[in-house]
Motif scaffolding. Structure first.
Motif, PDB file in Angstrom:
ATOM      1  N   ALA A 297       0.824  -1.211   0.000  1.00  0.00           N
ATOM      2  CA  ALA A 297       0.000   0.000   0.000  1.00  0.00           C
ATOM      3  C   ALA A 297       0.857   1.260   0.000  1.00  0.00           C
ATOM      4  O   ALA A 297       0.576   2.226  -0.728  1.00  0.00           O
ATOM      5  CB  ALA A 297      -0.934  -0.013   1.204  1.00  0.00           C
ATOM      6  N   ARG A 298       1.921   1.270   0.806  1.00  0.00           N
ATOM      7  CA  ARG A 298       2.779   2.458   0.880  1.00  0.00           C
ATOM      8  C   ARG A 298       3.455   2.733  -0.460  1.00  0.00           C
ATOM      9  O   ARG A 298       3.481   3.881  -0.942  1.00  0.00           O
ATOM     10  CB  ARG A 298       3.850   2.281   1.962  1.00  0.00           C
ATOM     11  CG  ARG A 298       4.827   3.453   2.068  1.00  0.00           C
ATOM     12  CD  ARG A 298       5.893   3.199   3.112  1.00  0.00           C
ATOM     13  NE  ARG A 298       6.649   1.990   2.844  1.00  0.00           N
ATOM     14  CZ  ARG A 298       7.658   1.914   1.957  1.00  0.00           C
ATOM     15  NH1 ARG A 298       8.006   2.987   1.259  1.00  0.00           N
ATOM     16  NH2 ARG A 298       8.299   0.777   1.775  1.00  0.00           N
TER      17      ARG A 298
ATOM     18  N   HIS B 289       3.077   5.892  -3.154  1.00  0.00           N
ATOM     19  CA  HIS B 289       4.253   6.624  -3.626  1.00  0.00           C
ATOM     20  C   HIS B 289       4.255   6.726  -5.151  1.00  0.00           C
ATOM     21  O   HIS B 289       4.541   7.800  -5.715  1.00  0.00           O
ATOM     22  CB  HIS B 289       5.522   5.924  -3.135  1.00  0.00           C
ATOM     23  CG  HIS B 289       6.788   6.549  -3.622  1.00  0.00           C
ATOM     24  ND1 HIS B 289       7.251   7.759  -3.155  1.00  0.00           N
ATOM     25  CD2 HIS B 289       7.696   6.125  -4.544  1.00  0.00           C
ATOM     26  CE1 HIS B 289       8.387   8.059  -3.762  1.00  0.00           C
ATOM     27  NE2 HIS B 289       8.671   7.096  -4.608  1.00  0.00           N
ATOM     28  N   PHE B 290       3.923   5.650  -5.837  1.00  0.00           N
ATOM     29  CA  PHE B 290       3.919   5.681  -7.302  1.00  0.00           C
ATOM     30  C   PHE B 290       2.795   6.556  -7.831  1.00  0.00           C
ATOM     31  O   PHE B 290       2.973   7.260  -8.835  1.00  0.00           O
ATOM     32  CB  PHE B 290       3.819   4.261  -7.855  1.00  0.00           C
ATOM     33  CG  PHE B 290       5.157   3.669  -8.196  1.00  0.00           C
ATOM     34  CD1 PHE B 290       5.493   3.371  -9.497  1.00  0.00           C
ATOM     35  CD2 PHE B 290       6.103   3.425  -7.203  1.00  0.00           C
ATOM     36  CE1 PHE B 290       6.731   2.845  -9.818  1.00  0.00           C
ATOM     37  CE2 PHE B 290       7.339   2.897  -7.503  1.00  0.00           C
ATOM     38  CZ  PHE B 290       7.661   2.602  -8.820  1.00  0.00           C
TER      39      PHE B 290
ATOM     40  N   ALA C 290       5.006   9.084  -9.760  1.00  0.00           N
ATOM     41  CA  ALA C 290       5.258   8.524 -11.087  1.00  0.00           C
ATOM     42  C   ALA C 290       4.100   8.726 -12.047  1.00  0.00           C
ATOM     43  O   ALA C 290       4.296   9.105 -13.198  1.00  0.00           O
ATOM     44  CB  ALA C 290       5.583   7.027 -10.970  1.00  0.00           C
ATOM     45  N   TYR C 291       2.891   8.482 -11.584  1.00  0.00           N
ATOM     46  CA  TYR C 291       1.742   8.515 -12.491  1.00  0.00           C
ATOM     47  C   TYR C 291       1.101   9.900 -12.579  1.00  0.00           C
ATOM     48  O   TYR C 291       0.891  10.420 -13.676  1.00  0.00           O
ATOM     49  CB  TYR C 291       0.717   7.470 -12.067  1.00  0.00           C
ATOM     50  CG  TYR C 291       1.162   6.054 -12.351  1.00  0.00           C
ATOM     51  CD1 TYR C 291       1.570   5.680 -13.629  1.00  0.00           C
ATOM     52  CD2 TYR C 291       1.207   5.087 -11.345  1.00  0.00           C
ATOM     53  CE1 TYR C 291       1.991   4.395 -13.901  1.00  0.00           C
ATOM     54  CE2 TYR C 291       1.621   3.795 -11.608  1.00  0.00           C
ATOM     55  CZ  TYR C 291       2.014   3.453 -12.891  1.00  0.00           C
ATOM     56  OH  TYR C 291       2.435   2.176 -13.162  1.00  0.00           O
TER      57      TYR C 291
ATOM     58  N   LEU D  76      -4.169   0.197  -9.999  1.00  0.00           N
ATOM     59  CA  LEU D  76      -3.893   1.600  -9.701  1.00  0.00           C
ATOM     60  C   LEU D  76      -4.023   2.440 -10.966  1.00  0.00           C
ATOM     61  O   LEU D  76      -4.672   3.509 -10.951  1.00  0.00           O
ATOM     62  CB  LEU D  76      -2.491   1.751  -9.115  1.00  0.00           C
ATOM     63  CG  LEU D  76      -2.065   3.197  -8.794  1.00  0.00           C
ATOM     64  CD1 LEU D  76      -2.902   3.765  -7.659  1.00  0.00           C
ATOM     65  CD2 LEU D  76      -0.573   3.251  -8.465  1.00  0.00           C
ATOM     66  N   MET D  77      -3.417   2.003 -12.062  1.00  0.00           N
ATOM     67  CA  MET D  77      -3.521   2.754 -13.310  1.00  0.00           C
ATOM     68  C   MET D  77      -4.984   2.889 -13.735  1.00  0.00           C
ATOM     69  O   MET D  77      -5.423   3.957 -14.186  1.00  0.00           O
ATOM     70  CB  MET D  77      -2.699   2.087 -14.409  1.00  0.00           C
ATOM     71  CG  MET D  77      -1.204   2.295 -14.281  1.00  0.00           C
ATOM     72  SD  MET D  77      -0.306   1.799 -15.769  1.00  0.00           S
ATOM     73  CE  MET D  77      -0.409   0.014 -15.631  1.00  0.00           C
ATOM     74  N   ARG D  78      -5.746   1.806 -13.584  1.00  0.00           N
ATOM     75  CA  ARG D  78      -7.158   1.848 -13.957  1.00  0.00           C
ATOM     76  C   ARG D  78      -7.916   2.859 -13.093  1.00  0.00           C
ATOM     77  O   ARG D  78      -8.690   3.680 -13.597  1.00  0.00           O
ATOM     78  CB  ARG D  78      -7.770   0.448 -13.806  1.00  0.00           C
ATOM     79  CG  ARG D  78      -9.228   0.352 -14.224  1.00  0.00           C
ATOM     80  CD  ARG D  78      -9.705  -1.089 -14.089  1.00  0.00           C
ATOM     81  NE  ARG D  78      -8.958  -1.965 -14.966  1.00  0.00           N
ATOM     82  CZ  ARG D  78      -9.236  -2.142 -16.259  1.00  0.00           C
ATOM     83  NH1 ARG D  78     -10.240  -1.489 -16.809  1.00  0.00           N
ATOM     84  NH2 ARG D  78      -8.520  -2.954 -16.997  1.00  0.00           N
TER      85      ARG D  78
END
Length: 428
Positions: free
Chosen positions: A213-214, A218-219, A223-224, A273-275
């Motif tokens: 989860a952490r 962070h990403f 990042a995204y 996550l991306m979705r």
């Protein structure tokens, strides 16, 4: 004391200080630049390596002059074993040029550097969607083209070593390195690889699920959809991230380097996550664009080694490894260090597939890794969507947890965009 003697004494003291700083930094070697001395009581563990990775790996590849490299982001850095037999093995080891937080521009620059300073013949290039987000430039302040050959500048490479040996920052790094030494706390740093000290510490403190989860948060944040624009921007036209990759393909073909392009595996939590962040359609379009790019380059320049594009992402028997419950024993997962980074066991399977290497001790699952072409890309994407539906039905709790993480960041991002707009600024 006369002015002449005073000046001479001052000069000698200054020279002595410079020599002392150089000597300490050369012996401790906090960034693993010369790799001449390795003493468990002095410098075997190098915690400063990762904070100066661009410097360390620029000189590491100069030092080792490999015929094969693996290169990409931290996923490639942590997941690919430079000693894999398909890359040459112990007799002719590859070098791992994975760069923490590296985007495609950094990867292309370090690839040019590796071509210029070694007899490179093979490169496994790990590709991650976030590497093509021009808003994700976490290494911008640290990136220094003067450290790298093949960039078109005339700055002597030796000047870059001033950062490693003559600076006060390096002296502080040497002090922190010496003070950090503890029995059994080793980061091997062999051929560009590092140990798993940070991951092991996180596992012991947070457990697998807490660590997942952490890192996912962070990403999402860095990042995204990173600050300050909270956007994913691949760029446009000649300035696009895909054009940077095209230039890399052209150089590889002209230099006789065989490229193996690999869309890296990440845990299914990353796909979710991306979705949830609204990036999935863009992720699919990016894969289509990669296929078109390789097809265009093959037609434009048929001579030279032909690169191949492999996809290990999405939902398969490796990436859908069950995530233990929060109260489970804090033991490592089989294939992942965290939600975003696969381990070297999974990396060996990737390299086995890509390099057509077989090992009696392991078997690559049939659904793990597929070469993408213009003929099969739509079928692969359709099968991934179906695999996602199956995963979501079987793991509703995991999907809900990831969705909550994404929604929390979207709320903050939207609030920040609103503040920017009300202040008369243009949100990115």
């Amino acid at each position: 004391m006369s002015a002449t003697r005073y000046l001479l004494a001052y000069s000698l003291i200054l020279l002595g200080g410079v020599v002392a700083v150089f000597s300490v930094n050369w012996i401790v070697d906090p960034y693993h630049v010369n790799a001449q001395l390795r003493n468990p009581a002095l410098n075997a563990f190098k915690p400063e390596h990762d904070t100066h990775m661009l410097l360390a790996k620029a000189y590491g590849v100069r030092r080792e002059k490999p015929q094969a490299i693996v290169i990409g982001s931290s996923r490639s850095g942590d997941g690919f074993n430079a000693l894999h037999p398909g890359l040459g093995g112990p007799a002719a080891p590859a070098y791992n040029l994975g760069l923490d937080g590296g985007n495609i521009r950094h990867v292309a620059a370090y690839f040019r550097h590796a071509v210029a300073v070694s007899e490179l013949r093979t490169a496994v290039v790990g590709l991650d969607y976030f590497m093509f987000n021009q808003a994700n430039d976490r290494h911008q302040l640290d990136f220094d083209a003067t450290l790298l050959a093949g960039q078109g500048h005339r700055v002597p490479a030796a000047l870059g070593q001033a950062k490693a040996y003559f600076s006060f920052d390096a002296l502080l790094s040497s002090a922190r390195t010496v003070l950090s030494q503890k029995p059994g706390l080793l980061a091997p740093l062999l051929h560009g690889m590092r140990g798993t000290v940070d991951y092991d510490r996180a596992l012991a403190q947070e457990g697998v699920r807490g660590n997942f989860a952490r890192v996912l948060r962070h990403f999402a944040e860095t990042a995204y959809l990173p600050r300050p624009g909270f956007a994913f921007s691949p760029g446009e036209g000649a300035e696009s991230s895909l054009e940077t990759l095209r230039e890399m393909l052209v150089q590889a073909r002209g230099s006789g380097v065989k490229l193996h392009l690999v869309i890296n595996p990440a845990h299914a939590w990353d796909s979710e996550l991306m979705r949830a962040l609204g990036l999935w359609d863009g992720f699919e379009d990016w894969k289509r664009a990669l296929v078109r790019l390789l097809e265009q380059e093959a037609k434009a320049a048929p001579a030279g080694p032909e690169p191949a594009l492999w996809d290990f992402s999405g939902y398969n028997s490796i990436t859908t490894e069950p995530v233990p419950a929060a109260d489970s024993p804090r033991v490592p997962m089989a294939w992942f260090l965290d939600a975003e980074h696969f381990n070297q066991k999974a990396g060996d399977l990737v390299l086995d597939r890509v390099l057509d290497h077989s090992d009696a001790a392991r078997r690559v699952p049939a659904d793990f890794g597929e070469r993408l072409t213009a003929a099969n890309i739509e079928d692969v994407l359709a099968r991934t969507r179906q695999a996602r539906a199956n995963y979501a039905a079987a793991h509703p709790g995991d999907v809900a947890e990831v969705t909550a993480i994404a929604k929390a960041w979207l709320v903050e991002a939207n609030s920040a965009r609103g503040r920017l707009g009300s202040a008369g600024q243009t949100p990115q």
